[in-house]
Scaffold this motif. Structure first.
Motif, PDB file in Angstrom:
ATOM      1  N   SER A 248       0.831  -1.127   0.117  1.00  0.00           N
ATOM      2  CA  SER A 248      -0.353  -0.041  -0.298  1.00  0.00           C
ATOM      3  C   SER A 248       0.579   1.167  -0.060  1.00  0.00           C
ATOM      4  O   SER A 248       0.416   1.913  -0.812  1.00  0.00           O
ATOM      5  N   ASP A 555     -14.251   4.991   5.331  1.00  0.00           N
ATOM      6  CA  ASP A 555     -12.593   5.143   6.085  1.00  0.00           C
ATOM      7  C   ASP A 555     -11.927   4.158   6.503  1.00  0.00           C
ATOM      8  O   ASP A 555     -11.844   3.095   7.156  1.00  0.00           O
ATOM      9  N   GLU A 556     -10.327   4.167   5.574  1.00  0.00           N
ATOM     10  CA  GLU A 556      -9.386   3.423   6.146  1.00  0.00           C
ATOM     11  C   GLU A 556      -9.095   3.539   7.432  1.00  0.00           C
ATOM     12  O   GLU A 556      -8.154   2.112   8.432  1.00  0.00           O
ATOM     13  N   GLN A 559     -10.898   1.519  10.048  1.00  0.00           N
ATOM     14  CA  GLN A 559     -10.942   0.122   9.827  1.00  0.00           C
ATOM     15  C   GLN A 559      -9.828  -0.346  10.515  1.00  0.00           C
ATOM     16  O   GLN A 559     -10.621  -1.560  10.990  1.00  0.00           O
ATOM     17  N   ARG A 560      -8.534  -0.016  10.193  1.00  0.00           N
ATOM     18  CA  ARG A 560      -8.031   0.095  10.903  1.00  0.00           C
ATOM     19  C   ARG A 560      -8.268   0.042  12.601  1.00  0.00           C
ATOM     20  O   ARG A 560      -7.267  -0.968  13.241  1.00  0.00           O
TER      21      ARG A 560
END
Length: 825
Positions: A248, A555-556, A559-560
């Protein structure tokens, strides 16, 4: 295209290059191809490395990665299926040797490691390579650890309660070579020595990895058996998802470099368009002669088309070689994360340069080239160029060419459209601002030297060319000023914002019985020990009886956060420096269930006041409502937590402790680690230096690409000056005929370049100052302190660039006798 046309085109190209007629066009294509091919080489080699080394990145075919040791049943099942096995436990801790202590990533491995890939070592007997693991009582260290501690092979190194013999230097570690966050040294030792070190305590940040390898069917069957048994603390990794954060991050780097390359291509395209039109406008009479000698319009277009074809191939080859050199420099800067020995680029990467040159030249040269077919033979008797009807073909082909190159560069047509639109919009905004400045210059009455007045008048007479030049140069110069001066200003402002007595060290993994030892160590230097905060790992399971899953959030970051464990703490009093945005702290001595949540976390995960949260701590569920939201100053270098509970309610839970302090002297941390070998001391000053070094490397890579954009902006300047060369020669001839001396003419030309450079630099400096102020206030929460010297610095830099670039093209005008120019006109 016939062989005769190709031969004539090649001869024509050689003649025109010797005459200097195609210099600007060739250089514009070179810059565009260099930018395109460098990013193509960079991304291709990294993608090949990630694909080829996928198994080596894991050192296995399948890995279970969790914060608890794998159960015996998992090992037994792997044995029954005939799979090879190895285990590793990785965690940060202090390494002690020669009365010094260094924070390192330690990895305890079992026999059989690695199952895939090879370890390369330097031992006292020479180089060794293969499936190797340290023997009990031995330690292997990487080069950074040897250098920081001044170690030699055979020295004794202490890990916690045991001393190990340094038997080898690790040159390559399969599953460690691609560690993107590998800021600290690494060391490997045998798993049998792990318990004796005493480093693994409650709250220790240990990742346990069970690695298996074998035939594809057995691995697939084992994965299918294991997957349903995993809890949320453990994840499976295989060759398809090896190091997703590396992929990524590198993909983002490639896209960002591609964006900067796209800016270079966009500016080069403007130079190409100006240069092509000027070249064909100067040679239309040659076309008329060829038509008069019997060649058809199609044959003429083939001859000139073959010239541009040869030019694209020459520029493509030379630009590809230059691009390979640029990407080699980019990879050298990133070698700390990528490792050495990347595979050679594929054939498609080598073809990207010539193909991009062909696409760019076709998009901007084909429409005027097709117009040559309509020049009649009788035009040989005319002195002015025949007019041609306007067509939508030229702008359409240009847009298609740019969009194709953008899609190729970023690998996503939709994203390419947005990026190209954004770049064009940004350039149009800068151009509009430049147009306003030029218009203002036209209306402002100027007094003083003749050169300055006429220089400003010349700039205002050609407003659109001036706007194109100012926009092209100011955008690239603004980017470079932002990456250099503004970056240093922001780092300096952040460091100045820290108080003089700010903590410079963090201590983690402290156990409750060790508090007395810590107090004694500080008492010896006449200081009281800092207050330590309890810390335990907890996973958020539910919000108001709704299970928390990363897939539920778009939203990334959310998620984390939903998938990770939090550092949870408990306190009786509110933490210093925290401000409450909602609710209030619990009463002293409260035993009621409650959670205080950091406001940013609450906004990201959709947590509101009164919501009931359920956390899992070591298999025990803790449920309580949210009674307050806090604003946390994360840059205070004090222990801070996302979630805090009342001490009277959760205080009985097992935990390790964390604290921060300012070291009384440079050897204090070494003495502390010697007395408390299981604790980890993080020297913040070292981390800051490492981060600054990383920022410097990344900025240098981006500066390299923006330097190509600046070169493209200079080529736009050259192309614009060349496009008006004939007109300028006539102006100079008139001035000379009216009595102006050569020195006065030279002063006018230099003044025009000075106005152009000053306005460009002024806009670039103001833009960089605005960007720096916006970043400081919005991203870093730093006080607004714009660098007022930036506009002046930008004007000086731009004046130097424009003067050095433009004067060689224009000085020839002053040397041409005016009678020759007027006679030919």
């Amino acid at each position: 295209m016939s062989r005769l046309s190709l031969q004539m085109g090649w001869r024509l190209l050689r003649r025109e290059l010797r005459a200097g007629e195609l210099t600007v066009l060739l250089l514009a294509l070179l810059v565009a191809v260099t930018a395109m091919s460098s990013v193509a080489f960079f991304s291709d080699r990294i993608e090949q490395a990630l694909t080829r080394q996928a198994s080596q990145l894991l050192a296995a075919d399948l890995v279970s990665n969790g914060n608890r040791p794998p159960p015996d049943a998992w090992r037994q099942q792997a044995t029954q299926r005939g799979l090879q096995q190895a285990e590793a436990a990785t965690f940060p801790s202090m390494v002690f040797a020669r009365e010094q202590a260094v924070l390192a990533t330690l990895k305890a491995v079992t026999a059989g490691y690695p199952l895939r890939g090879e370890v390369q070592l330097r031992t006292q007997q020479g180089l060794k390579e293969g499936r190797l693991a340290p023997a009990p009582g031995e330690l292997w260290a990487d080069t950074r650890l040897l250098q920081k501690l001044g170690l030699r092979l055979g020295d004794s190194v202490r890990l916690g309660n045991v001393s190990l013999r340094l038997s080898a230097e690790v040159l390559r570690e399969p599953d460690g070579a691609m560690d993107l966050y590998n800021f600290i040294p690494r060391a490997l030792f045998n798993h049998a020595d792990l318990a004796a070190t005493g480093l693994v305590q409650d709250g220790s940040r240990v990742r346990y990895r069970l690695m298996v390898a074998g035939d594809a069917a057995s691995v697939a069957g084992y994965r299918q058996w294991l997957a349903p048994q995993l809890d949320r603390r453990t994840r499976l990794e295989d060759v398809e998802e090896a190091r997703p954060e590396v992929k990524s991050a590198l993909e983002r780097a490639r896209r960002f470099l591609g964006l900067t390359a796209l800016l270079s291509v966009l500016l080069s395209a403007a130079a190409v368009a100006l240069a092509v039109r000027r070249y064909l406008a100067r040679h239309w009479q040659s076309v008329a002669v060829m038509r008069a000698l019997g060649q058809t319009g199609g044959e003429v277009a083939l001859v000139w088309g073959s010239l541009f074809l040869w030019l694209a191939l020459v520029a493509g080859v030379l630009g590809t070689v230059a691009g390979y050199g640029v990407q080699a420099g980019l990879l050298l800067l990133a070698q700390q994360w990528l490792g050495a020995g990347l595979p050679a680029p594929a054939l498609t990467a080598w073809l990207s340069g010539p193909l991009s040159a062909l696409i760019l030249l076709a998009g901007f040269a084909l429409p005027p080239l097709l117009a040559l077919r309509r020049i009649p033979a009788v035009a040989v008797l005319r002195a002015d160029m025949p007019t041609s009807s306007r067509s939508l073909l030229a702008p359409l082909l240009a847009i298609v060419a740019l969009l194709g190159l953008a899609a190729w560069q970023v690998g996503d047509s939709t994203l390419a459209l947005w990026l190209l639109g954004g770049l064009v919009g940004f350039l149009l905004a800068v151009g509009l601002l430049a147009w306003g400045v030029v218009r203002l210059l036209r209306r402002v009455p100027l007094s003083g030297a003749v050169g300055w007045r006429h220089g400003a008048a010349n700039l205002a007479r050609r407003p659109w060319l001036a706007v194109i030049q100012i926009a092209a140069l100011s955008v690239s110069l603004m980017a470079l000023l932002t990456l250099t001066v503004v970056r240093d200003d922001l780092i300096g402002a952040w460091q100045k914002s820290l108080p003089a007595d700010a903590p410079d060290s963090f201590l983690i993994n402290l156990q409750a019985p060790q508090q007395a030892t810590l107090d004694a160590l500080f008492a010896k230097v006449g200081r009281s020990a800092p207050q330590a905060a309890p810390m335990t790992r907890a996973r958020l399971l539910m919000i108001n009886e709704r299970e928390v899953k990363g897939s539920d959030y778009e939203d990334e970051r959310a998620q984390r956060l939903a998938e990770r464990e939090f550092n949870l703490s408990w306190r009786a009093a509110p933490p210093p420096g925290n401000a409450f945005s909602a609710g209030k702290w619990w009463p002293a001595g409260s035993t009621q269930p409650a959670f205080s949540v950091e406001q940013g976390l609450a906004e990201t995960l959709g947590i509101r006041m009164g919501d009931v949260l359920v956390f899992d701590i070591a298999g025990t569920r803790w449920q309580a409502p949210v009674t307050s939201l806090r604003k946390v100053a994360w840059d205070s270098f004090q222990p801070n937590f996302f979630v805090i509970a009342p001490q009277g309610w959760m205080g009985g839970e097992s935990a390790s402790y964390i604290t921060s302090y300012r070291a009384p002297d440079k050897d204090f941390n070494n003495r502390l680690v010697a007395a408390l070998p299981n604790v980890t001391v993080i020297d913040i000053s070292v981390i800051v230096r490492e981060v600054k070094a990383v920022i410097g490397r990344l900025a240098l890579a981006v500066e390299t690409m923006f330097s190509l954009a600046l070169a493209a902006g200079v080529l736009v300047l050259w192309a614009a000056l060349a496009a008006t060369r004939d007109e300028r020669q006539f102006d100079v001839a008139l001035l000379r005929a009216l009595g102006a001396s050569r020195q006065q003419v030279r002063a006018v030309i230099l003044a025009e370049l000075a106005w152009l450079g000053g306005l460009t630099g002024l806009l670039a400096g103001i833009g960089a100052m605005a960007i720096g102020s916006l970043v400081a206030v919005q991203l870093f929460n730093l006080p607004l302190a714009p660098n007022l010297w930036l506009p002046l610095l930008g004007a000086l830099c731009s004046g130097a660039v424009v003067g050095l670039a433009g004067w060689p093209l224009l000085r020839k005008i002053t040397r041409t006798p005016p009678t020759d120019i007027l006679r030919n006109s």
